[in-house]
Design a protein around this motif. Structure first.
Motif, PDB file in Angstrom:
ATOM      1  N   GLY A 103      -2.495  -3.859  -2.143  1.00  9.95           N
ATOM      2  CA  GLY A 103      -2.186  -3.616  -0.737  1.00  9.95           C
ATOM      3  C   GLY A 103      -3.434  -3.562   0.120  1.00  9.95           C
ATOM      4  O   GLY A 103      -3.478  -4.132   1.214  1.00  9.95           O
ATOM      5  N   LEU A 104      -4.468  -2.889  -0.373  1.00  8.84           N
ATOM      6  CA  LEU A 104      -5.717  -2.803   0.384  1.00  8.84           C
ATOM      7  C   LEU A 104      -6.376  -4.172   0.548  1.00  8.84           C
ATOM      8  O   LEU A 104      -6.881  -4.507   1.627  1.00  8.84           O
ATOM      9  CB  LEU A 104      -6.683  -1.832  -0.296  1.00  8.84           C
ATOM     10  N   VAL A 105      -6.367  -4.956  -0.513  1.00  5.80           N
ATOM     11  CA  VAL A 105      -6.958  -6.295  -0.442  1.00  5.80           C
ATOM     12  C   VAL A 105      -6.188  -7.168   0.536  1.00  5.80           C
ATOM     13  O   VAL A 105      -6.769  -7.855   1.380  1.00  5.80           O
ATOM     14  CB  VAL A 105      -7.017  -6.944  -1.845  1.00  5.80           C
ATOM     15  N   LEU A 106      -4.864  -7.143   0.455  1.00  7.27           N
ATOM     16  CA  LEU A 106      -4.048  -7.966   1.347  1.00  7.27           C
ATOM     17  C   LEU A 106      -4.187  -7.524   2.802  1.00  7.27           C
ATOM     18  O   LEU A 106      -4.285  -8.368   3.701  1.00  7.27           O
ATOM     19  CB  LEU A 106      -2.586  -7.913   0.915  1.00  7.27           C
ATOM     20  N   VAL A 107      -4.238  -6.234   3.047  1.00  2.86           N
ATOM     21  CA  VAL A 107      -4.434  -5.738   4.420  1.00  2.86           C
ATOM     22  C   VAL A 107      -5.801  -6.179   4.942  1.00  2.86           C
ATOM     23  O   VAL A 107      -5.925  -6.608   6.097  1.00  2.86           O
ATOM     24  CB  VAL A 107      -4.292  -4.198   4.472  1.00  2.86           C
ATOM     25  N   GLY A 108      -6.818  -6.110   4.117  1.00  2.71           N
ATOM     26  CA  GLY A 108      -8.153  -6.537   4.545  1.00  2.71           C
ATOM     27  C   GLY A 108      -8.212  -8.016   4.874  1.00  2.71           C
ATOM     28  O   GLY A 108      -8.789  -8.424   5.885  1.00  2.71           O
ATOM     29  N   MET A 109      -7.587  -8.836   4.026  1.00  2.13           N
ATOM     30  CA  MET A 109      -7.586 -10.283   4.280  1.00  2.13           C
ATOM     31  C   MET A 109      -6.796 -10.616   5.542  1.00  2.13           C
ATOM     32  O   MET A 109      -7.228 -11.421   6.368  1.00  2.13           O
ATOM     33  CB  MET A 109      -6.979 -11.020   3.080  1.00  2.13           C
ATOM     34  N   LEU A 117       4.466   5.503  -5.470  1.00  8.02           N
ATOM     35  CA  LEU A 117       4.681   5.440  -6.915  1.00  8.02           C
ATOM     36  C   LEU A 117       3.442   5.819  -7.726  1.00  8.02           C
ATOM     37  O   LEU A 117       3.494   5.826  -8.958  1.00  8.02           O
ATOM     38  CB  LEU A 117       5.108   4.016  -7.320  1.00  8.02           C
ATOM     39  N   ALA A 118       2.352   6.123  -7.055  1.00  4.63           N
ATOM     40  CA  ALA A 118       1.087   6.479  -7.709  1.00  4.63           C
ATOM     41  C   ALA A 118       0.639   5.376  -8.660  1.00  4.63           C
ATOM     42  O   ALA A 118       0.266   5.617  -9.802  1.00  4.63           O
ATOM     43  CB  ALA A 118       1.191   7.823  -8.414  1.00  4.63           C
ATOM     44  N   GLN A 119       0.692   4.122  -8.193  1.00  9.17           N
ATOM     45  CA  GLN A 119       0.285   2.967  -8.975  1.00  9.17           C
ATOM     46  C   GLN A 119      -0.990   2.385  -8.371  1.00  9.17           C
ATOM     47  O   GLN A 119      -0.976   1.852  -7.264  1.00  9.17           O
ATOM     48  CB  GLN A 119       1.384   1.904  -8.976  1.00  9.17           C
ATOM     49  N   GLY A 120      -2.066   2.495  -9.105  1.00  7.71           N
ATOM     50  CA  GLY A 120      -3.365   2.040  -8.617  1.00  7.71           C
ATOM     51  C   GLY A 120      -3.420   0.547  -8.341  1.00  7.71           C
ATOM     52  O   GLY A 120      -4.081   0.096  -7.404  1.00  7.71           O
ATOM     53  N   LEU A 121      -2.719  -0.235  -9.159  1.00  6.52           N
ATOM     54  CA  LEU A 121      -2.734  -1.684  -8.970  1.00  6.52           C
ATOM     55  C   LEU A 121      -2.058  -2.080  -7.656  1.00  6.52           C
ATOM     56  O   LEU A 121      -2.550  -2.955  -6.940  1.00  6.52           O
ATOM     57  CB  LEU A 121      -2.053  -2.372 -10.159  1.00  6.52           C
ATOM     58  N   LEU A 122      -0.960  -1.438  -7.320  1.00  5.17           N
ATOM     59  CA  LEU A 122      -0.287  -1.720  -6.042  1.00  5.17           C
ATOM     60  C   LEU A 122      -1.144  -1.269  -4.858  1.00  5.17           C
ATOM     61  O   LEU A 122      -1.191  -1.946  -3.830  1.00  5.17           O
ATOM     62  CB  LEU A 122       1.077  -1.038  -5.979  1.00  5.17           C
ATOM     63  N   LEU A 145       0.828  -1.199   0.000  1.00  8.95           N
ATOM     64  CA  LEU A 145       0.000   0.000   0.000  1.00  8.95           C
ATOM     65  C   LEU A 145       0.871   1.261   0.000  1.00  8.95           C
ATOM     66  O   LEU A 145       0.634   2.195  -0.785  1.00  8.95           O
ATOM     67  CB  LEU A 145      -0.931  -0.003   1.216  1.00  8.95           C
ATOM     68  N   GLY A 146       1.880   1.286   0.845  1.00 11.32           N
ATOM     69  CA  GLY A 146       2.781   2.449   0.893  1.00 11.32           C
ATOM     70  C   GLY A 146       3.543   2.645  -0.407  1.00 11.32           C
ATOM     71  O   GLY A 146       3.704   3.774  -0.893  1.00 11.32           O
ATOM     72  N   THR A 147       4.011   1.548  -0.986  1.00 12.29           N
ATOM     73  CA  THR A 147       4.724   1.630  -2.258  1.00 12.29           C
ATOM     74  C   THR A 147       3.791   2.114  -3.366  1.00 12.29           C
ATOM     75  O   THR A 147       4.176   2.939  -4.198  1.00 12.29           O
ATOM     76  CB  THR A 147       5.313   0.258  -2.636  1.00 12.29           C
ATOM     77  N   GLY A 148       2.569   1.619  -3.374  1.00  2.14           N
ATOM     78  CA  GLY A 148       1.597   2.056  -4.376  1.00  2.14           C
ATOM     79  C   GLY A 148       1.277   3.529  -4.258  1.00  2.14           C
ATOM     80  O   GLY A 148       1.137   4.230  -5.272  1.00  2.14           O
ATOM     81  N   ILE A 149       1.195   4.022  -3.038  1.00  3.73           N
ATOM     82  CA  ILE A 149       0.923   5.453  -2.848  1.00  3.73           C
ATOM     83  C   ILE A 149       2.129   6.277  -3.290  1.00  3.73           C
ATOM     84  O   ILE A 149       1.995   7.306  -3.963  1.00  3.73           O
ATOM     85  CB  ILE A 149       0.556   5.737  -1.375  1.00  3.73           C
TER      86      ILE A 149
END
Length: 95
Positions: free
Chosen positions: A69-75, A60-65, A54-58
């Motif tokens: 990250g959000l899905v993995l944190v939720g699970m 790098l501004a990469q929506g897929l990351l 999630l931090g890396t995606g934010i």
């Protein structure tokens, strides 16, 4: 005809050995370990990895990351916090 107490204990020990052999070995050695239900290292690693994604995606501004990250944190959060009914607790508003 009811089983004797010794037969019940032998049956219980055999079932415990099948379900969680590590716990049964630790009990025989006199150094009890936590049962499998209370070992939660995997979900904590998943939570950490999800936060990194999630931090890396934010950064790098990469929506897929961000989405991964959000899905993995939720699970992982679902796995870290076990089902309240299984642990004997009741949800809010239930008595």
């Amino acid at each position: 005809m009811p089983q004797s107490e010794h037969e019940r204990l032998v049956d219980l020990a055999a079932r415990l050995e099948r379900e969680d052999p590590g716990f049964a070995r630790a009990m025989r050695a006199g150094r009890p370990a936590r049962p499998r239900e209370y070992r939660r290292t995997g979900p904590w690693w998943g939570l950490a990895l999800g936060m990194v994604l999630l931090g890396t995606g934010i950064a790098l501004a990469q929506g897929l990351l961000i989405a991964a990250g959000l899905v993995l944190v939720g699970m992982a959060a679902q796995l870290v916090d076990p089902d309240p009914a299984r642990r004997g607790r009741q949800g809010p508003g239930r008595r």
